[in-house]
Design a protein around this motif. Structure first.
Motif, PDB file in Angstrom:
ATOM      1  N   VAL A 157       0.876  -1.167   0.000  1.00  0.00           N
ATOM      2  CA  VAL A 157       0.000   0.000   0.000  1.00  0.00           C
ATOM      3  C   VAL A 157       0.919   1.223   0.000  1.00  0.00           C
ATOM      4  N   GLY A 158       0.920   1.954  -1.117  1.00  0.00           N
ATOM      5  CA  GLY A 158       1.863   3.062  -1.234  1.00  0.00           C
ATOM      6  C   GLY A 158       3.282   2.571  -1.081  1.00  0.00           C
ATOM      7  N   ASP A 159       4.023   3.184  -0.167  1.00  0.00           N
ATOM      8  CA  ASP A 159       5.414   2.779   0.065  1.00  0.00           C
ATOM      9  C   ASP A 159       5.553   1.766   1.195  1.00  0.00           C
ATOM     10  N   ILE A 160       4.441   1.236   1.698  1.00  0.00           N
ATOM     11  CA  ILE A 160       4.459   0.294   2.824  1.00  0.00           C
ATOM     12  C   ILE A 160       4.312  -1.127   2.307  1.00  0.00           C
ATOM     13  N   GLN A 161       5.256  -2.004   2.668  1.00  0.00           N
ATOM     14  CA  GLN A 161       5.119  -3.425   2.346  1.00  0.00           C
ATOM     15  C   GLN A 161       4.412  -4.126   3.499  1.00  0.00           C
ATOM     16  N   VAL A 162       3.385  -4.900   3.160  1.00  0.00           N
ATOM     17  CA  VAL A 162       2.553  -5.563   4.159  1.00  0.00           C
ATOM     18  C   VAL A 162       2.667  -7.077   3.977  1.00  0.00           C
ATOM     19  N   THR A 163       2.935  -7.778   5.075  1.00  0.00           N
ATOM     20  CA  THR A 163       2.912  -9.235   5.093  1.00  0.00           C
ATOM     21  C   THR A 163       1.780  -9.679   5.993  1.00  0.00           C
ATOM     22  N   THR A 164       0.986 -10.650   5.547  1.00  0.00           N
ATOM     23  CA  THR A 164      -0.159 -11.120   6.322  1.00  0.00           C
ATOM     24  C   THR A 164       0.091 -12.529   6.848  1.00  0.00           C
ATOM     25  N   PRO A 223     -11.564 -17.531  16.560  1.00  0.00           N
ATOM     26  CA  PRO A 223     -12.718 -18.239  16.006  1.00  0.00           C
ATOM     27  C   PRO A 223     -13.152 -17.741  14.638  1.00  0.00           C
ATOM     28  N   ALA A 224     -13.022 -16.443  14.355  1.00  0.00           N
ATOM     29  CA  ALA A 224     -13.301 -15.919  13.021  1.00  0.00           C
ATOM     30  C   ALA A 224     -12.017 -15.892  12.207  1.00  0.00           C
ATOM     31  N   LEU A 225     -12.162 -15.910  10.878  1.00  0.00           N
ATOM     32  CA  LEU A 225     -11.002 -15.829   9.997  1.00  0.00           C
ATOM     33  C   LEU A 225     -10.316 -14.482  10.226  1.00  0.00           C
ATOM     34  N   THR A 226      -9.070 -14.511  10.718  1.00  0.00           N
ATOM     35  CA  THR A 226      -8.398 -13.305  11.210  1.00  0.00           C
ATOM     36  C   THR A 226      -6.965 -13.249  10.697  1.00  0.00           C
ATOM     37  N   LEU A 227      -6.531 -12.049  10.314  1.00  0.00           N
ATOM     38  CA  LEU A 227      -5.175 -11.837   9.827  1.00  0.00           C
ATOM     39  C   LEU A 227      -4.408 -10.902  10.751  1.00  0.00           C
ATOM     40  N   GLY A 228      -3.126 -11.198  10.929  1.00  0.00           N
ATOM     41  CA  GLY A 228      -2.190 -10.245  11.506  1.00  0.00           C
ATOM     42  C   GLY A 228      -1.464  -9.539  10.378  1.00  0.00           C
ATOM     43  N   TYR A 229      -0.978  -8.330  10.643  1.00  0.00           N
ATOM     44  CA  TYR A 229      -0.304  -7.524   9.620  1.00  0.00           C
ATOM     45  C   TYR A 229       1.091  -7.128  10.101  1.00  0.00           C
ATOM     46  N   ARG A 230       2.071  -7.327   9.236  1.00  0.00           N
ATOM     47  CA  ARG A 230       3.441  -6.875   9.468  1.00  0.00           C
ATOM     48  C   ARG A 230       3.731  -5.791   8.442  1.00  0.00           C
ATOM     49  N   LEU A 231       3.940  -4.563   8.901  1.00  0.00           N
ATOM     50  CA  LEU A 231       4.101  -3.418   8.017  1.00  0.00           C
ATOM     51  C   LEU A 231       5.533  -2.912   8.089  1.00  0.00           C
ATOM     52  N   GLU A 232       6.165  -2.732   6.928  1.00  0.00           N
ATOM     53  CA  GLU A 232       7.573  -2.361   6.851  1.00  0.00           C
ATOM     54  C   GLU A 232       7.712  -1.110   5.990  1.00  0.00           C
ATOM     55  N   VAL A 233       8.241  -0.045   6.582  1.00  0.00           N
ATOM     56  CA  VAL A 233       8.440   1.203   5.855  1.00  0.00           C
ATOM     57  C   VAL A 233       9.386   2.078   6.664  1.00  0.00           C
TER      58      VAL A 233
END
Length: 589
Positions: free
Chosen positions: A140-147, A153-163
């Protein structure tokens, strides 16, 4: 980058005199890179104040990105009150976990239906784009995101943001995979170790820490971490700063203070890591010069599409096997079917209509060679799929669809072909001795019989042994799996097409799927991507007295698991007991 907390409360908004210092609004974090890329992590009630501030302080347009961890209400309920979404000229991209059923947009619009809210999602003035995610990477823009999928219990993601040379990880909501690690120190193993690798060397981790160790025993399976676990896993991962968030709504400011004061005494010092309770309104600036080591995703691209192009058209060869099933699947996604006119050759129809996909029967494969032989880039690239019992060796089709199959299965495959994406759902092939296997099963006269305690006690033991909600004695029939005994399953049967057990009977050893979302055979299976959201499966084949695999003893859960060798040995023992009961029934009959 600059990061600001706008909501730190979990489960329920609790603003009031007792939550002034740490905040009462539900989860919402603002992150902005030095280049100006604006990201919201979740959109709980804290998003209301953030939206007003953005419009008051910035010249239009106000553009940005919202990364939803999941769509439980406390993480989305600020969206209808986030003012920048209502302003014409603004552009917002919204991301969230990918499911099989409702799209992300449809899920978010549910809370804005007329019975609940006076303004619908269609009234948003901004240009809003929706993106579904699996594990992987995107930008997203200049940010690299790893999920990465979290344990909830619900389908859930963590986010690793690098910038800007720094790393922030947002892991909310998440429960330890090992219940012991939730309350006690111990070695990280399996998926807890993988979770630590996702956090590895982050400059800041914002981690779920809703419960104390004492509270957790009554809240096992609710999908949240203890404070002790968050500190230990981040400490072991070399995290520099840890923000404890998702504060329990029953915890006031003084209680948070007491927890923080006793934390070092209970856990032990982490000299290299700063630990603090996230407080609404507080900001942090992060910068660095290092190139951070990225946590490896399962798939390179995290962004998937849940809808097919509006102009998608499929050329169907005449007399296709199960043609009605295919056309019903296409109609469900609004896909136009193209057929040759009377007397028109299919190759001429292809030239004229330039379809998005071609589906041929097994006796029409000469048309594959004719299409690929055209001097046309579209002809060389268009997906061409065959339908028939046996996939041929002489041509390299895009894919092969083997009857019988359901409308739902065909719909998933067609969507994947049109999107040029991998469909991560494979039906199990039939065993070579299928006719004999079915005869052996039906001779036992177990199908559609009444429940029996001698089988039920085994499934209860299996459920308790694995500490999972569902355990089954599953019999694999011609087109269904039927449950002779079931603990925790509301239905007595399901389609063989979605069955994990249909895969398990193909091997002599137990089939173990620690996390179905990371298994290309099952990730897009409706029972994984939609209710009941199966994440873990372990099934041991059950044989008839004459040696044919008739089904399994299996256990499942909506959370991932790494079963121990001892648990798997016990599952084999219990499956052997099921075989004893099956043989005893035959003897009695």
């Amino acid at each position: 980058m600059r990061l600001t907390f706008w909501g730190t409360r979990g489960s329920l908004a609790k603003p009031g005199p007792d939550t002034v210092r740490y905040g009462g609004n539900t989860s919402c974090v603002q992150l902005e890179s030095s280049a100006g890329t604006l990201v919201l992590l979740d959109c709980g009630t804290g998003a209301h104040a953030l939206g007003r501030k953005l419009l008051a302080e910035r010249e239009p347009p106000v553009n940005g990105h919202i990364l939803f961890s999941h769509t439980h209400w406390d993480h989305i309920q600020g969206m209808p009150f986030f003012a920048p979404l209502f302003m014409a000229g603004n552009e917002w991209d919204i991301y969230g976990p990918h499911g099989f059923g409702d799209s992300l947009r449809e899920t978010l619009s549910g809370q804005m239906q007329y019975d609940y809210f006076p303004v619908t999602l269609d009234a948003l003035g901004a240009d809003v784009r929706y993106h579904c995610l699996i594990e992987g990477r995107f930008e997203v823009g200049d940010i690299q995101v790893t999920t990465r999928y979290l344990n909830h219990p619900a389908l859930t993601l963590g986010y690793r943001l690098e910038v800007d040379g720094a790393v922030v990880v947002y892991a909310c909501d998440h429960e330890p995979h090992s219940r012991q690690l939730a309350t006690e120190a111990g070695e990280l193993r399996g998926q807890d170790l993988e979770h630590a690798e996702f956090l590895r060397d982050a400059d800041l981790v914002i981690h779920d820490a809703q419960y104390t160790a004492d509270e957790y025993s009554d809240r096992v399976g609710w999908g949240h971490s203890t404070i002790d676990y968050a500190v230990r896993v981040c400490g072991s991962a070399g995290v520099k700063r840890l923000a404890l968030t998702h504060h329990d709504p029953m915890r006031d400011d003084d209680a948070v203070d007491r927890i923080m004061q006793s934390l070092e005494e209970r856990i032990g010092p982490f000299d290299e890591m700063e630990v603090f309770a996230a407080a609404e309104g507080s900001s942090i600036e992060l910068e660095g010069e290092r190139s951070p080591r990225q946590a490896a995703p399962t798939h390179e691209s995290a962004v998937v599409s849940g809808t097919v192009p509006d102009n998608a058209r499929v050329l169907l060869a005449p007399d296709l096997p199960r043609e009605k099933t295919i056309t019903d699947a296409m109609a469900a996604d609004g896909i136009e079917a193209i057929r040759p006119a009377p007397g028109q050759a299919l190759i001429d129809c292809f030239r004229e209509d330039r379809p998005s996909l071609v589906i041929l029967g097994a006796d029409q494969l000469d048309l594959f060679t004719a299409i690929r032989g055209l001097d046309d880039a579209h002809a060389r690239q268009v997906p061409i799929v065959g339908v028939g019992e046996v996939e041929p060796d002489e041509v390299e089709l895009t894919d092969w669809l083997v009857p019988p199959f359901s409308t739902e299965y065909a719909r998933s495959r067609i969507r994947a072909w049109l999107l040029r994406s991998e469909c991560r759902w494979l039906k199990a092939p039939e065993p070579a001795d299928e006719a004999e296997r079915l005869a052996a099963l039906r001779q036992l006269d177990l199908l559609d019989s009444e429940p029996e305690e001698r089988f039920d006690r085994i499934t209860r033991l299996a459920s308790e042994l694995f500490q999972v909600p569902v355990a089954l004695v599953s019999l694999v029939d011609a087109d269904r799996q039927w449950f002779k005994s079931c603990v925790g399953a509301p239905e007595r049967e399901s389609s063989r097409e979605v069955s994990f057990c249909a895969h398990a009977i193909l091997q002599s050893e137990p089939l173990v799927v620690p996390d179905a979302l990371n298994d290309d055979r099952f990730a897009d299976n409706p029972v994984v991507a939609d209710s009941p959201n199966v994440r873990f499966y372990a099934g041991c084949p059950i044989n008839s007295p004459d040696g044919y695999p008739i089904g399994t003893l299996c256990v499942t859960d909506f959370r991932p698991h790494e079963p121990s060798p001892r648990q798997m040995d016990m599952l084999r023992d219990l499956a052997a007991l099921v075989e004893v009961e099956v043989a005893r029934r035959e003897t009695v009959e």
